[in-house]
Design a protein around this motif. Structure first.
Motif, PDB file in Angstrom:
ATOM      1  N   THR B  52       0.825  -1.211   0.000  1.00  0.00           N
ATOM      2  CA  THR B  52       0.000   0.000   0.000  1.00  0.00           C
ATOM      3  C   THR B  52       0.861   1.264   0.000  1.00  0.00           C
ATOM      4  OG1 THR B  52      -1.481  -1.273   1.395  1.00  0.00           O
ATOM      5  CG2 THR B  52      -1.985   1.060   1.120  1.00  0.00           C
ATOM      6  N   VAL B  53       0.532   2.192  -0.888  1.00  0.00           N
ATOM      7  CA  VAL B  53       1.215   3.491  -0.952  1.00  0.00           C
ATOM      8  C   VAL B  53       0.149   4.557  -1.193  1.00  0.00           C
ATOM      9  CG1 VAL B  53       3.443   2.624  -1.791  1.00  0.00           C
ATOM     10  CG2 VAL B  53       1.619   3.200  -3.436  1.00  0.00           C
ATOM     11  N   GLU B  54       0.591   5.803  -1.335  1.00  0.00           N
ATOM     12  CA  GLU B  54      -0.329   6.866  -1.726  1.00  0.00           C
ATOM     13  C   GLU B  54       0.076   7.379  -3.100  1.00  0.00           C
ATOM     14  OE1 GLU B  54      -0.955   9.875   1.178  1.00  0.00           O
ATOM     15  OE2 GLU B  54      -1.628   8.413   2.682  1.00  0.00           O
ATOM     16  N   VAL B  55      -0.936   7.579  -3.957  1.00  0.00           N
ATOM     17  CA  VAL B  55      -0.705   8.178  -5.270  1.00  0.00           C
ATOM     18  C   VAL B  55      -1.542   9.449  -5.331  1.00  0.00           C
ATOM     19  CG1 VAL B  55      -0.958   7.900  -7.755  1.00  0.00           C
ATOM     20  CG2 VAL B  55      -0.196   5.974  -6.353  1.00  0.00           C
ATOM     21  N   ASP B  56      -0.878  10.561  -5.545  1.00  0.00           N
ATOM     22  CA  ASP B  56      -1.546  11.871  -5.500  1.00  0.00           C
ATOM     23  C   ASP B  56      -2.399  12.000  -4.231  1.00  0.00           C
ATOM     24  OD1 ASP B  56      -0.323  12.406  -7.881  1.00  0.00           O
ATOM     25  OD2 ASP B  56      -2.132  12.249  -9.115  1.00  0.00           O
ATOM     26  N   GLY B  57      -1.880  11.478  -3.142  1.00  0.00           N
ATOM     27  CA  GLY B  57      -2.554  11.631  -1.851  1.00  0.00           C
ATOM     28  C   GLY B  57      -3.645  10.615  -1.565  1.00  0.00           C
ATOM     29  N   GLN B  58      -3.924   9.705  -2.521  1.00  0.00           N
ATOM     30  CA  GLN B  58      -4.970   8.690  -2.322  1.00  0.00           C
ATOM     31  C   GLN B  58      -4.324   7.343  -2.005  1.00  0.00           C
ATOM     32  OE1 GLN B  58      -8.389   9.615  -2.678  1.00  0.00           O
ATOM     33  NE2 GLN B  58      -7.362  11.614  -2.718  1.00  0.00           N
ATOM     34  N   ARG B  59      -4.968   6.581  -1.077  1.00  0.00           N
ATOM     35  CA  ARG B  59      -4.444   5.244  -0.743  1.00  0.00           C
ATOM     36  C   ARG B  59      -4.613   4.321  -1.938  1.00  0.00           C
ATOM     37  NH1 ARG B  59      -4.322   8.776   2.002  1.00  0.00           N
ATOM     38  NH2 ARG B  59      -5.570   9.166   3.848  1.00  0.00           N
ATOM     39  N   ARG B  60      -3.562   3.622  -2.280  1.00  0.00           N
ATOM     40  CA  ARG B  60      -3.620   2.704  -3.414  1.00  0.00           C
ATOM     41  C   ARG B  60      -2.896   1.413  -3.073  1.00  0.00           C
ATOM     42  NH1 ARG B  60      -7.294   5.302  -4.867  1.00  0.00           N
ATOM     43  NH2 ARG B  60      -7.332   6.865  -6.524  1.00  0.00           N
ATOM     44  N   LEU B  61      -3.407   0.294  -3.627  1.00  0.00           N
ATOM     45  CA  LEU B  61      -2.731  -0.987  -3.501  1.00  0.00           C
ATOM     46  C   LEU B  61      -1.787  -1.099  -4.706  1.00  0.00           C
ATOM     47  CD1 LEU B  61      -2.855  -3.280  -1.471  1.00  0.00           C
ATOM     48  CD2 LEU B  61      -4.579  -4.380  -2.886  1.00  0.00           C
ATOM     49  N   GLY B  62      -0.501  -1.159  -4.435  1.00  0.00           N
ATOM     50  CA  GLY B  62       0.492  -1.051  -5.500  1.00  0.00           C
ATOM     51  C   GLY B  62       0.336  -2.085  -6.602  1.00  0.00           C
ATOM     52  N   CYS B  63      -0.017  -3.324  -6.242  1.00  0.00           N
ATOM     53  CA  CYS B  63      -0.059  -4.392  -7.240  1.00  0.00           C
ATOM     54  C   CYS B  63      -1.363  -4.390  -8.024  1.00  0.00           C
ATOM     55  CB  CYS B  63       0.146  -5.745  -6.570  1.00  0.00           C
ATOM     56  SG  CYS B  63      -1.167  -6.192  -5.420  1.00  0.00           S
ATOM     57  N   ARG B  64      -2.347  -3.615  -7.572  1.00  0.00           N
ATOM     58  CA  ARG B  64      -3.656  -3.638  -8.221  1.00  0.00           C
ATOM     59  C   ARG B  64      -3.919  -2.374  -9.036  1.00  0.00           C
ATOM     60  NH1 ARG B  64      -8.469  -3.102  -4.150  1.00  0.00           N
ATOM     61  NH2 ARG B  64      -7.650  -0.975  -4.174  1.00  0.00           N
ATOM     62  N   ASP B  65      -3.534  -1.227  -8.474  1.00  0.00           N
ATOM     63  CA  ASP B  65      -3.954   0.035  -9.061  1.00  0.00           C
ATOM     64  C   ASP B  65      -2.914   0.561 -10.051  1.00  0.00           C
ATOM     65  OD1 ASP B  65      -6.311  -0.036  -7.561  1.00  0.00           O
ATOM     66  OD2 ASP B  65      -5.266   0.776  -5.814  1.00  0.00           O
ATOM     67  N   ARG B  66      -3.412   1.303 -11.036  1.00  0.00           N
ATOM     68  CA  ARG B  66      -2.571   1.782 -12.134  1.00  0.00           C
ATOM     69  C   ARG B  66      -1.858   3.077 -11.762  1.00  0.00           C
ATOM     70  NH1 ARG B  66      -2.294  -2.545 -14.959  1.00  0.00           N
ATOM     71  NH2 ARG B  66      -4.292  -3.470 -15.414  1.00  0.00           N
ATOM     72  N   LEU B  67      -0.746   3.291 -12.428  1.00  0.00           N
ATOM     73  CA  LEU B  67      -0.028   4.550 -12.288  1.00  0.00           C
ATOM     74  C   LEU B  67      -0.036   5.248 -13.637  1.00  0.00           C
ATOM     75  CD1 LEU B  67       1.684   6.159 -10.218  1.00  0.00           C
ATOM     76  CD2 LEU B  67       3.695   5.134 -11.270  1.00  0.00           C
ATOM     77  N   ARG B  68      -0.299   6.565 -13.612  1.00  0.00           N
ATOM     78  CA  ARG B  68      -0.264   7.339 -14.851  1.00  0.00           C
ATOM     79  C   ARG B  68       0.884   8.331 -14.801  1.00  0.00           C
ATOM     80  NH1 ARG B  68      -5.648   7.478 -13.571  1.00  0.00           N
ATOM     81  NH2 ARG B  68      -5.507   9.668 -12.977  1.00  0.00           N
ATOM     82  N   ALA B  69       1.297   8.734 -15.993  1.00  0.00           N
ATOM     83  CA  ALA B  69       2.416   9.667 -16.093  1.00  0.00           C
ATOM     84  C   ALA B  69       2.150  10.914 -15.264  1.00  0.00           C
ATOM     85  CB  ALA B  69       2.639  10.038 -17.558  1.00  0.00           C
ATOM     86  N   GLY B  70       3.177  11.381 -14.581  1.00  0.00           N
ATOM     87  CA  GLY B  70       3.084  12.619 -13.826  1.00  0.00           C
ATOM     88  C   GLY B  70       2.551  12.466 -12.419  1.00  0.00           C
ATOM     89  N   GLN B  71       2.068  11.276 -12.076  1.00  0.00           N
ATOM     90  CA  GLN B  71       1.535  11.109 -10.724  1.00  0.00           C
ATOM     91  C   GLN B  71       2.655  11.047  -9.688  1.00  0.00           C
ATOM     92  OE1 GLN B  71      -1.313   7.759 -11.287  1.00  0.00           O
ATOM     93  NE2 GLN B  71      -2.887   9.269 -10.771  1.00  0.00           N
ATOM     94  N   VAL B  72       2.276  11.288  -8.435  1.00  0.00           N
ATOM     95  CA  VAL B  72       3.240  11.351  -7.340  1.00  0.00           C
ATOM     96  C   VAL B  72       2.975  10.200  -6.375  1.00  0.00           C
ATOM     97  CG1 VAL B  72       4.154  12.752  -5.455  1.00  0.00           C
ATOM     98  CG2 VAL B  72       3.302  13.858  -7.543  1.00  0.00           C
ATOM     99  N   VAL B  73       3.983   9.354  -6.178  1.00  0.00           N
ATOM    100  CA  VAL B  73       3.862   8.214  -5.282  1.00  0.00           C
ATOM    101  C   VAL B  73       4.563   8.544  -3.969  1.00  0.00           C
ATOM    102  CG1 VAL B  73       4.311   5.753  -4.974  1.00  0.00           C
ATOM    103  CG2 VAL B  73       3.892   6.664  -7.269  1.00  0.00           C
ATOM    104  N   GLY B  74       3.838   8.375  -2.869  1.00  0.00           N
ATOM    105  CA  GLY B  74       4.422   8.659  -1.560  1.00  0.00           C
ATOM    106  C   GLY B  74       4.077   7.577  -0.561  1.00  0.00           C
ATOM    107  N   PRO B  75       4.675   7.646   0.627  1.00  0.00           N
ATOM    108  CA  PRO B  75       4.383   6.643   1.660  1.00  0.00           C
ATOM    109  C   PRO B  75       2.989   6.847   2.244  1.00  0.00           C
ATOM    110  CG  PRO B  75       5.824   8.340   2.539  1.00  0.00           C
ATOM    111  CD  PRO B  75       5.639   8.657   1.077  1.00  0.00           C
ATOM    112  N   LEU B  76       2.462   5.787   2.831  1.00  0.00           N
ATOM    113  CA  LEU B  76       1.156   5.824   3.487  1.00  0.00           C
ATOM    114  C   LEU B  76       1.222   6.843   4.629  1.00  0.00           C
ATOM    115  CD1 LEU B  76      -1.481   4.220   3.225  1.00  0.00           C
ATOM    116  CD2 LEU B  76      -0.527   2.550   4.815  1.00  0.00           C
ATOM    117  N   SER B  77       0.303   7.809   4.620  1.00  0.00           N
ATOM    118  CA  SER B  77       0.368   8.847   5.652  1.00  0.00           C
ATOM    119  C   SER B  77      -0.144   8.295   6.980  1.00  0.00           C
ATOM    120  CB  SER B  77      -0.431  10.072   5.216  1.00  0.00           C
ATOM    121  OG  SER B  77      -1.755   9.706   4.919  1.00  0.00           O
ATOM    122  N   GLY B  78       0.186   8.980   8.035  1.00  0.00           N
ATOM    123  CA  GLY B  78      -0.251   8.553   9.359  1.00  0.00           C
ATOM    124  C   GLY B  78       0.729   7.636  10.068  1.00  0.00           C
TER     125      GLY B  78
END
Lengths: 497, 199
Positions: B52-78
């Motif tokens: 689990t990570v955050e993409v553009d501030g939203q929680r995402r499951l790395g192996c399931r959810d897609r990444l698009r050009a220009g997006q920002v991947v960060g650590p899970l907040s909290g």
């Protein structure tokens, strides 16, 4: 350096490690449970969650031995005889099942497997509860095994704690429950990334024996494309139904009527076709379930039983494939290591003070494990090893090991994985196996330095590379010696007798 | 395709091959060029819950959810960040000790089975003000509600109240699940109802 101690040290926190920790704690022992992932987050959690509950253990032992005359019959009897109690033991902390499967799984002579609503998630949670409900079980996650501390006996383990970047000594007799080494075939593997063989290496170094290492189970239907999904599992042979067919890339039939075949038999048929150059551009063959649509209710029953597979098919190959209108592109994927550390009937290895459990153990599954038998193995061998370790006393502490950090670890790992998939995979030849040994020797020679910081990915990859290199070498040597095919070990260059 | 990762020392731009790209595949590809890029993954198959990570501030499951050009991947907040995308999750498992245990009765039914879909991805924890205050988490409450359904109702509710359920959850309603469990309806409200019923 931090020093911890307990009556028992357990390395690995899948069902086997959790069962060992729980069994030791039930006897009053204090436990340190040490693992890379949090408790419960091993192959158990991502498994199908199917468990054999044989009414006649003798008949299950017969089926387990049918794969060929390797393995340890006493261990098979132990696991088959303890399987019902293993399931009941998880039920005592709330594991509910969905009742028995109607059909016998591949290689089983009768239907004797029970399913769980959320597959391995339910089983892993129950096993976690068995361990975590004991206050005397403490745990350390994000922790990598570096080596065992061996004096007159195994008296502890040296652990690298990644979040702090420090070496920790954990004193006590050790139960290794580190799983298999399926990551050797990444991405052609459906196992947890954490299966990298540090336990095999540490056990060997401490004086334990490895047996049956050439026998690695490749489950027949793994995803071939897209890249992000390569190796993910698409169910068992039984889903082929009465009319499913396997076709090569030219449309020639490779197999029919194989729903009751063992995993090895189906995977072997596919591996041979791939070796003969009959695979698709992506390296797979075609599983055509469409002919079953003529059978009344077949599709509805399929959707009920294999909904999770259909979701994966839709995602990897599109909606027409998920409606059975197009065949599925599949290739074998590494699933389970039948070989591993030799143990006696108490879970003890040849090294005093060292015990082993779960997938790490060799000899339980002969040359080809049957579906729904790994979870009983984990619980039965885990509880045995935990109880035996609780009755063992050790003392003293040795010198810390050198932790070798090599800057090329990740690149070397990828090269080893590609080499092993090509040469040590579901179909093997002497030339391919010798090629694996050459690459192993070359990669072993890489230079290293010392040190390591907070979550040092290069150091962590170095520790895992050592485990993978050891497993690759031992497996390749064992596979070279076995010149005839047996169970999951397929020699494409065998000379017929 | 180019994307950004919020690393320990600041944002870094990474370029990976185009095509079918999950977040995890992009990170694995990026790691070939940047071997010290730290992130977690396990099964690649939406089951183990570790990527689990955050993409553009939203929680995402790395192996399931897609990444698009220009997006920002960060650590899970909290969570405390250990390095790059790796966060310290050890406090979550410690809380699970408080979940009471009962023997299984009957077969897996709807409500109990539904809660078992949890893969411990911790997406729900990232938003939780109670966790930020050093107290309970939605995933702990979920396991407690499951224990309540198993027959340990009063113990489970007591444990939930001790972890702050009645102090925060009635007004917050902020739990979000990555795998489709309706956390408010299936976990929080049943526990709050039970807490108000108990003496």
């Amino acid at each position: 350096m931090q020093c911890l101690s307990a009556d028992v040290v357990v390395i690995g926190a899948g069902a086997a490690g959790l069962a060992a920790a729980a069994a030791a704690a039930e006897l009053g022992a204090s436990v340190w449970l040490v693992s890379k992932e949090p408790p419960g987050t091993g192959d158990t959690k991502i498994s199908t969650g199917l468990m054999s509950v044989p009414s006649e253990p003798v008949s299950l032992v017969d089926d387990m031995q049918r794969s060929g005359c390797v393995g340890d019959p006493a261990l098979m009897q132990l696991v088959a005889g303890g399987a019902v109690e293993a399931h009941d033991w998880l039920g005592r902390v709330g594991l509910r099942d969905r009742g028995p499967l109607e059909d016998a799984m591949g290689g089983h002579s009768e239907a004797r497997s029970v399913a769980h609503a959320n597959r391995g998630l339910d089983v892993a949670w129950a096993a976690s509860r068995q361990a975590l409900r004991h206050e005397r079980v403490r745990w350390l996650e994000d922790a990598w095994l570096v080596a065992l501390d061996v004096g007159d006996a195994v008296r502890g383990a040296w652990i690298w704690h990644a979040p702090r970047g420090v070496l920790v000594h954990v004193a006590g007799p050790v139960v290794l429950a580190t799983g298999g080494f399926g990551h050797l075939y990444h991405p052609h593997s459906d196992t947890m990334r954490s299966n990298t063989g540090e336990g095999h290496l540490a056990a060997t170094t401490a004086g334990a024996d490895l047996i049956d290492m050439e026998h690695i189970q490749f489950t027949p239907f793994g995803v071939v494309a897209p890249r992000s999904m390569v190796g993910l599992p698409l169910g068992e042979a039984v889903l082929a139904g009465p009319r499913g067919r396997l076709l090569d890339d030219h449309g020639e039939v490779l197999a029919e009527g194989f729903a009751t075949w063992s995993r090895a038999a189906v995977a072997g048929r596919i591996a041979r076709a791939i070796h003969e150059g009959r695979a698709s551009a992506s390296g797979g063959v075609w599983l055509d379930l469409g002919p079953n649509l003529d059978e009344a209710c077949w599709a509805d029953t399929f959707r009920g039983a294999w909904g999770h597979v259909l979701r994966r098919v839709r995602r990897s190959q599109g909606p027409a494939a998920a409606r059975f209108e197009q065949p599925w592109e599949v290739a074998p994927t590494a699933h389970y290591c039948m070989g591993g550390v030799a143990i006696d009937g108490r879970g003890a290895t040849a090294a005093k003070g060292l015990f082993a459990a779960g997938q790490l153990v060799g000899g339980v599954h002969g040359a080809n494990r049957l579906g729904s038998t790994s979870l009983p193995t984990a619980v039965v061998t885990g509880r045995l090893a935990g109880a035996a370790a609780a009755a063992t006393r050790v003392a003293g502490r040795g010198e810390p090991p050198r932790v070798r950090r090599r800057s090329d670890a990740l690149r070397a790992t990828r090269r080893l994985q590609q080499t092993c998939w090509a040469g040590l995979g579901p179909g093997r030849t002497a030339a391919g196996l010798l090629g694996v040994l050459e690459v192993v020797a070359e990669l072993r020679a890489g230079a290293g330095d010392e040190g390591g910081g907070v979550w040092d990915t290069t150091l962590l990859a170095s520790l895992e590379l050592d485990g993978l290199l050891h497993c690759a070498e031992v497996t390749a040597r064992a596979a070279l010696r076995r010149t005839q095919s047996l169970g999951a070990h397929l020699r494409l260059d065998e000379v017929s007798a | 395709m180019t994307f950004l990762v919020l690393r320990a020392n600041g944002p870094v731009e990474l370029t990976v091959p185009d095509g079918d790209t999950t977040i995890l595949q992009a990170l694995l590809d990026a790691q070939e060029q940047v071997p010290d890029l730290a992130f977690r993954y396990g099964c690649r198959n939406e089951r183990c819950g570790t990527c689990t990570v955050e993409v553009d501030g939203q929680r995402r499951l790395g192996c399931r959810d897609r990444l698009r050009a220009g997006q920002v991947v960060g650590p899970l907040s909290g969570f405390p960040v250990i390095k790059d995308l790796v966060v310290d999750r050890s406090r979550v498992a410690e809380q699970l000790r408080s979940v009471p245990v009962r023997p299984a009765v009957g077969t897996a039914d709807g409500a109990w089975a539904s809660l078992g879909r949890c893969i411990d991805c911790l997406a729900c924890v990232a938003d939780c003000p109670l966790f930020a205050a050093g107290r309970g988490t939605p995933v702990t409450f979920l396991k407690l509600q499951r224990a309540a359904l198993e027959g340990a109702r009063s113990e489970a509710v007591d444990a939930a109240v001790a972890l702050g359920l009645t102090d925060a959850c009635a007004d917050c309603r902020g739990c979000r699940c990555s795998v489709g469990i309706r956390l408010i309806d299936e976990v929080i409200d049943p526990l709050l109802d039970a807490a108000s019923d108990l003496p």
